[in-house]
Write a protein that holds these residues in place. Structure first.
Motif, short mmCIF file in Angstrom:
data_model
loop_
_atom_site.label_atom_id
_atom_site.label_comp_id
_atom_site.label_asym_id
_atom_site.label_seq_id
_atom_site.Cartn_x
_atom_site.Cartn_y
_atom_site.Cartn_z
N ALA A 144 0.84 -1.20 0.00
CA ALA A 144 0.00 0.00 0.00
C ALA A 144 0.88 1.25 0.00
O ALA A 144 2.07 1.20 0.32
CB ALA A 144 -0.91 0.01 1.22
N VAL A 145 0.27 2.37 -0.34
CA VAL A 145 0.96 3.66 -0.33
C VAL A 145 0.21 4.61 0.60
O VAL A 145 -1.01 4.74 0.50
CB VAL A 145 1.02 4.26 -1.76
N ARG A 146 0.95 5.23 1.48
CA ARG A 146 0.37 6.26 2.35
C ARG A 146 0.24 7.54 1.52
O ARG A 146 1.20 7.97 0.90
CB ARG A 146 1.29 6.49 3.55
N VAL A 147 -0.95 8.14 1.53
CA VAL A 147 -1.19 9.35 0.75
C VAL A 147 -1.21 10.59 1.64
O VAL A 147 -0.47 11.53 1.41
CB VAL A 147 -2.51 9.24 -0.06
N GLN A 148 -2.07 10.57 2.67
CA GLN A 148 -2.24 11.79 3.46
C GLN A 148 -2.93 11.49 4.78
O GLN A 148 -3.90 10.74 4.82
CB GLN A 148 -3.08 12.78 2.65
N LEU A 149 -2.45 12.11 5.83
CA LEU A 149 -3.14 12.08 7.11
C LEU A 149 -4.12 13.25 7.12
O LEU A 149 -3.74 14.39 6.89
CB LEU A 149 -2.16 12.23 8.28
N LEU A 150 -5.39 12.94 7.35
CA LEU A 150 -6.40 13.98 7.53
C LEU A 150 -6.58 14.15 9.03
O LEU A 150 -7.12 13.26 9.71
CB LEU A 150 -7.71 13.59 6.85
N MET A 195 -5.03 6.23 1.91
CA MET A 195 -4.01 5.34 1.37
C MET A 195 -4.43 4.87 -0.02
O MET A 195 -5.55 5.15 -0.46
CB MET A 195 -3.82 4.15 2.31
N GLN A 196 -3.53 4.16 -0.68
CA GLN A 196 -3.83 3.52 -1.96
C GLN A 196 -3.42 2.06 -1.88
O GLN A 196 -2.39 1.73 -1.28
CB GLN A 196 -3.06 4.19 -3.11
N ASP A 197 -4.22 1.20 -2.53
CA ASP A 197 -3.85 -0.22 -2.58
C ASP A 197 -2.77 -0.44 -3.64
O ASP A 197 -2.22 0.52 -4.18
CB ASP A 197 -5.09 -1.11 -2.77
N VAL A 198 -2.47 -1.68 -3.94
CA VAL A 198 -1.36 -2.02 -4.84
C VAL A 198 -1.58 -1.58 -6.29
O VAL A 198 -0.64 -1.59 -7.08
CB VAL A 198 -1.03 -3.52 -4.78
N GLU A 199 -2.80 -1.18 -6.65
CA GLU A 199 -3.05 -0.65 -7.99
C GLU A 199 -3.52 0.80 -7.96
O GLU A 199 -4.03 1.32 -8.95
CB GLU A 199 -4.06 -1.53 -8.74
N GLY A 200 -3.36 1.46 -6.83
CA GLY A 200 -3.68 2.88 -6.75
C GLY A 200 -5.10 3.24 -6.36
O GLY A 200 -5.47 4.40 -6.39
N ASN A 201 -5.90 2.25 -5.99
CA ASN A 201 -7.27 2.54 -5.54
C ASN A 201 -7.22 3.14 -4.14
O ASN A 201 -6.62 2.56 -3.23
CB ASN A 201 -8.11 1.26 -5.52
N GLU A 202 -7.86 4.29 -3.96
CA GLU A 202 -7.86 4.96 -2.67
C GLU A 202 -8.72 4.22 -1.66
O GLU A 202 -9.76 3.65 -2.00
CB GLU A 202 -8.37 6.39 -2.78
N PHE A 203 -8.27 4.23 -0.42
CA PHE A 203 -9.07 3.76 0.71
C PHE A 203 -8.62 4.54 1.93
O PHE A 203 -7.58 5.21 1.89
CB PHE A 203 -8.96 2.24 0.91
N CYS A 204 -9.40 4.50 2.98
CA CYS A 204 -9.05 5.21 4.20
C CYS A 204 -8.88 4.24 5.35
O CYS A 204 -9.62 3.28 5.49
CB CYS A 204 -10.15 6.21 4.58
N LEU A 205 -7.89 4.54 6.18
CA LEU A 205 -7.81 3.90 7.50
C LEU A 205 -8.56 4.84 8.42
O LEU A 205 -8.21 6.01 8.55
CB LEU A 205 -6.36 3.74 7.96
#
Length: 143
Positions: free
Chosen positions: A114-120, A132-142
């Motif tokens: 996964a890729v960390r994108v931004q802390l809100l 975050m983004q999964d292994v193909e760039g799909n966004e999701f949130c923790l």
């Protein structure tokens, strides 16, 4: 009154098996057994037309969560998702305790690809979450 009892979440992707393995690890899901009459998913896959081959799925072993389905598509992801998953790891936690839970899960998921994108950061209305983004760039949130 609706009779729908279940939903399936479908991902369009370039590498269905890779994305399915990632989400199985994220959510503690498993690959379901192949359809009746087939020893493996590969055996089943070979019976499909070429344009339908290469899909994958994962399920919640408890049966509580939705089935995830991953289908191969020729086009890549171009724009922001209109729908995303919230992976609930900080439910009921606030402040530093919540941030610590989010960061710990982020570290685990980055190791999976996964890729960390931004802390809100938390504000007056919402607690903190991590985009975050999964292994193909799909966004999701923790969350």
């Amino acid at each position: 009154m609706s009779t729908i009892k279940q939903v399936q979440i479908t991902f369009d992707c370039a590498e269905p098996e890779r994305v399915a393995r990632f989400w199985c690890e994220v959510l503690g899901y498993v690959v379901p057994p192949p359809p009746k009459g087939f020893a493996t998913w590969d055996d089943f896959d070979r019976t499909l037309s070429p344009d339908h081959q290469g899909s994958a799925a994962c399920i919640d072993p408890s049966g509580a969560g939705p089935r995830l389905f991953f289908q191969r598509v020729p086009e890549g992801k171009v724009v922001k998702n209109r729908l995303h998953l919230d992976v609930r790891v900080g439910t009921g936690l606030v402040g530093e305790e919540r941030l610590a839970a989010l960061e710990a899960e982020c570290t685990r998921l980055v190791a999976l690809g996964a890729v960390r994108v931004q802390l809100l950061a938390a504000d007056d209305d919402y607690e903190s979450c991590l985009v975050m983004q999964d292994v193909e760039g799909n966004e999701f949130c923790l969350d």
